[in-house]
Each structure stands twice: as structure tokens, then as C-alpha cells.
Design a protein around this motif. Structure first.
Motif, PDB file in Angstrom:
ATOM      1  N   ASP A 101       1.075  -0.593   0.261  1.00 59.07           N
ATOM      2  CA  ASP A 101       0.330  -0.075  -0.021  1.00 59.07           C
ATOM      3  C   ASP A 101       1.172   1.501   0.004  1.00 59.07           C
ATOM      4  O   ASP A 101       0.644   2.324  -0.909  1.00 59.07           O
ATOM      5  N   GLU A 102       2.083   1.163   0.674  1.00 58.05           N
ATOM      6  CA  GLU A 102       2.634   2.669   0.732  1.00 58.05           C
ATOM      7  C   GLU A 102       3.399   2.283  -0.553  1.00 58.05           C
ATOM      8  O   GLU A 102       3.693   3.795  -0.322  1.00 58.05           O
ATOM      9  N   THR A 103       3.983   1.837  -0.799  1.00 61.41           N
ATOM     10  CA  THR A 103       4.584   1.580  -2.208  1.00 61.41           C
ATOM     11  C   THR A 103       3.928   2.651  -3.734  1.00 61.41           C
ATOM     12  O   THR A 103       4.129   3.210  -4.581  1.00 61.41           O
ATOM     13  N   LEU A 104       3.085   2.024  -3.736  1.00 61.72           N
ATOM     14  CA  LEU A 104       1.990   1.747  -4.197  1.00 61.72           C
ATOM     15  C   LEU A 104       1.004   3.611  -4.311  1.00 61.72           C
ATOM     16  O   LEU A 104       1.914   4.179  -5.260  1.00 61.72           O
ATOM     17  N   THR A 105       1.157   3.813  -2.851  1.00 58.61           N
ATOM     18  CA  THR A 105       1.130   5.608  -3.103  1.00 58.61           C
ATOM     19  C   THR A 105       2.187   6.169  -2.958  1.00 58.61           C
ATOM     20  O   THR A 105       1.605   7.027  -3.501  1.00 58.61           O
ATOM     21  N   SER A 106       3.471   5.947  -2.568  1.00 62.07           N
ATOM     22  CA  SER A 106       4.709   6.343  -3.312  1.00 62.07           C
ATOM     23  C   SER A 106       4.309   6.576  -5.175  1.00 62.07           C
ATOM     24  O   SER A 106       5.228   8.419  -4.712  1.00 62.07           O
ATOM     25  N   LEU A 107       4.631   5.588  -5.510  1.00 67.34           N
ATOM     26  CA  LEU A 107       4.402   5.756  -6.549  1.00 67.34           C
ATOM     27  C   LEU A 107       3.542   6.663  -7.266  1.00 67.34           C
ATOM     28  O   LEU A 107       4.445   7.423  -8.042  1.00 67.34           O
ATOM     29  N   ILE A 108       2.521   6.861  -7.140  1.00 64.76           N
ATOM     30  CA  ILE A 108       1.533   7.474  -7.527  1.00 64.76           C
ATOM     31  C   ILE A 108       1.572   9.144  -7.160  1.00 64.76           C
ATOM     32  O   ILE A 108       1.367   9.834  -8.490  1.00 64.76           O
ATOM     33  N   TYR A 109       2.449   9.115  -6.487  1.00 68.35           N
ATOM     34  CA  TYR A 109       2.461  10.649  -6.069  1.00 68.35           C
ATOM     35  C   TYR A 109       3.481  11.363  -6.271  1.00 68.35           C
ATOM     36  O   TYR A 109       3.373  12.548  -6.904  1.00 68.35           O
ATOM     37  N   ALA A 110       4.844  10.685  -6.566  1.00 70.40           N
ATOM     38  CA  ALA A 110       5.687  10.398  -7.541  1.00 70.40           C
ATOM     39  C   ALA A 110       5.512  10.940  -8.969  1.00 70.40           C
ATOM     40  O   ALA A 110       5.944  11.782  -9.516  1.00 70.40           O
ATOM     41  N   THR A 111       4.524  10.451  -9.524  1.00 65.68           N
ATOM     42  CA  THR A 111       4.381  10.257 -11.087  1.00 65.68           C
ATOM     43  C   THR A 111       3.495  11.575 -10.939  1.00 65.68           C
ATOM     44  O   THR A 111       4.080  12.242 -12.604  1.00 65.68           O
TER      45      THR A 111
END
Length: 361
Positions: A316-326
Motif C-alpha cells: 500500500d505504501e509503495t503504491l501510494t508513493s509511486l502515484i505521488y511521484a508520478t
């Protein structure tokens, strides 16, 4: 050419190795690199692909990471506003990327930057005269604290976030100290780190409980034509986003976590507004976004290090971070060089001298 790509905020993604604790729990890797620019995350709904300006896998060294970002240091010396910041959830490796390990056997971007600055200065000291100064702050529980003074003195100090006419952010009231060598700059950094708030959580043995902001100002005078450049290099180690239930945060740590998440949420609102080109950007909603106003949607050359965990337990944390960085990658800045002609520089010196010698009643 890469450094001068107009307005583009670059995003580098770094994937840390599985920790011993994750291996002991038989955690498995859900992140894979397709190439140097693409990463795939395995989710319950199927794989999701994300693209960034550079992907560093778990085997990449600190040296390799620094080499890819070191060109921005030259930009700061050339008179540009530059920002390098790390983002990710608690335990994703942000502080290792920015600072390195405790005994500095594997120094991160910050200490390597100190060395690089003075290497460039040494190579150009026959053509330019340089002056390097720095401040070091932490944003802890919604309060800005000066790390160059003792905690007791910092608590009684008032620091205000201001902007000059060119939109450059500075911390009024913060202690600014000059450094004549990389060793002096690193000694100041170590002093500041000793005053920073850290604690142990279930996700990280030594978790940063505050946002760290280092501002390095570099002034250079051209010995041939007298022109003066002013560069500012901001190095930011953001505290990690986290869920209280997962980190085991209680009492003071819970308060810290709430403050961290609140500021990162405000940063997310700013990033969303900028990426969608909304007319109003809510910088003033938090001190963190005020501090980073000239870095996101401002006049800086900006690089974001996204740090992620490859473990399935952090999906969950990794997915959120990847979307954030995009979203960050979609932001456009307008980087401009800060340079004064010989005549303007001399006039400023006369004005400063006049202020110093003129008595006020």
C-alpha cells in the motif's frame, strides 16, 4: 543538455533491498525493474507500470546514485536555485540515500555534495571568488527549529519563512554560518544532526521524526568582469509517511506521526494543484509547503528521490508513493539564473556599507 531541460522536475526512483526482518518473515519482492526508466509493481489487481527519469535497483551503490545527480551542484554554483529532496514511507531508505549510514562508510548525497562543491570551487578559484554559507532547519511538530543552536535555544527562537522579490525562499531568524572547506561544512552538518529528533518504530530502528532542510548559499564573483552570481542549493530529507497502527506509534510519537502526515498531505495537495495546473496552489496551508514553494512550481531545478520498499508487506505504501511521484514528474518549473552585473553588485555593496555605518535614532 539534461540539466538545462526547461522546467522539468526530474524524479529518480530508488528501490532498497529487502531487510533482514522482511526476509525472516519470508516476505517476497513485488517490485521489478523493466529497464533504467521503468518499474513494475505487482498488485492484487495485476501489475502496474510506472516510468521515471532513472531507476536505481537494490544493487546500485551510493556512488552511482550521486553521480546521476551531481550535475545539479554545478547549476547551483552557476547561480541557479536547486533542490534535491527525498520522499518515501517510513523505512524506505530516504535518510540512507540523503545522509548515508551512521559511520559514513557509505555517505549519501548530502556529505558527497559538500565535497563536490569545494572540488568545483578549487577548480575555478583562479577565475572566481567564492563564498559558501549554510543554514540547517528541522520542521518538527509544525514548528521550525534551528539545528545550528542548542535545543533549548532553538525552542525560544522564532523563525519566519520569507520570500525575496525573485521568489527565493529564505528562513528569517535562522543561524547562517560560513564554511571555507568541505570539512567545515560537514562539521556543521554533524552538529545539526546531533540536535535532530529521531526515534525507533516497528518499521525503522532509527526513524526521522522531522523534516530536515539544509540551505547552502553559494556566491561567486567573476574576477574578470566583476559580475556576481547567487546560487541556492536546498537539500531536503522528508520524514516518512506512516500509518500509526503499523509503526506502533503512541503518545509523543503518535503526535509526531500526525504532524508528519499532515504536512505530507499538504505537500500532496500542492503537487496535485501544480500537476493539474490549477490557478490556486495552497502553499500557505503548511510550513513545509511554504519552505518548498520555490522548489515545486517555483524557479528551481528540482530533483526528487522516490525511495520505495520492494516487500509485499509495504504494498500500500509503495503504491501510494509511486502515484505521488508520478504527479511530481508532471510539474513544470521556470528555472532562472541569479546574476548581477558588476555595477549592480558594487551598488549593493555601497548600500550595505551605508546601512552598517549610518546610526539610527
Amino acid at each position: 543538455m539534461v540539466e538545462d531541460m526547461k522546467g522539468k522536475i526530474r524524479v529518480f526512483c530508488r528501490i532498497r533491498p529487502l531487510t533482514r526482518a522482511e526476509q525472516a518473515k519470508r516476505g517476497h519482492t513485488i517490485v521489478a525493474c523493466l529497464d533504467d526508466y521503468s518499474v513494475i509493481l505487482e498488485t492484487p489487481r495485476g501489475p502496474r507500470e510506472f516510468q521515471f527519469d532513472k531507476i536505481f535497483n537494490s544493487e546500485c551503490t551510493q556512488e552511482e546514485v550521486f553521480i546521476e545527480s551531481s550535475g545539479l551542484i554545478q547549476c547551483a554554483i552557476d547561480g541557479f536555485n536547486v533542490c534535491i529532496f527525498a520522499y518515501g514511507h517510513t523505512g524506505s531508505g530516504k535518510t540512507f540515500t540523503m545522509v548515508g549510514d551512521r559511520d559514513q562508510r557509505n555517505p549519501g548525497i548530502i556529505p558527497r555534495t559538500f565535497t563536490k562543491i569545494f572540488e568545483i570551487i578549487h577548480d575555478n578559484d583562479s577565475k572566481f571568488e567564492f563564498k559558501v554559507s549554510a543554514y540547517m532547519l528541522e520542521l518538527y511538530n509544525d514548528r521550525l527549529q534551528d539545528l545550528f543552536v542548542s535545543p533549548a535555544e532553538a525552542f525560544s527562537k522564532r523563525i519566519e519563512i520569507k520570500r525575496d522579490r525573485k521568489g527565493l525562499v529564505f528562513a528569517q531568524g535562522a543561524e547562517t554560518k560560513e564554511a571555507a572547506s568541505a570539512g567545515e561544512l560537514f562539521a556543521l552538518f554533524e552538529q545539526g544532526c546531533g540536535n535532530r529528533h529521531i526515534a525507533s518504530t516497528k518499521m525503522n530502528v532509527e526513524s526521522s521524526r522531522s523534516h530536515l532542510i539544509i540551505g547552502i548559499m553559494i556566491e561567486s564573483r567573476n574576477l574578470t568582469n566583476g559580475s556576481v552570481c547567487f546560487g541556492k542549493l536546498s537539500l531536503v530529507d522528508l520524514a516518512g509517511s506512516e500509518r500509526a497502527a503499523k509503526t506502533g506509534a503512541k503518545d509523543d510519537q503518535l503526535k509526531e506521526a500526525n504532524s508528519i502526515n499532515k504536512s505530507l498531505s499538504a505537500l500532496g495537495d500542492v503537487i496535485s494543484a501544480l500537476s493539474m495546473e490549477q490557478p490556486h496552489v495552497p502553499y500557505r496551508n503548511n510550513k513545509l509547503t511554504q519552505l518548498m514553494q520555490d522548489s515545486l512550481g517555483g524557479n528551481a531545478k528540482t530533483l526528487m528521490f522516490l525511495n520505495i520498499s520492494p516487500s509485499d508487506c509495504n504494498l500500500d505504501e509503495t503504491l501510494t508513493s509511486l502515484i505521488y511521484a508520478t504527479r511530481v514528474k508532471a510539474i513544470t518549473n521556470n528555472a532562472q539564473r541569479n546574476v548581477d552585473s558588476k555595477e549592480i553588485a558594487q551598488l549593493k555593496e555601497v548600500c550595505i556599507l551605508f546601512i552598517k555605518i549610518t546610526p539610527f535614532y
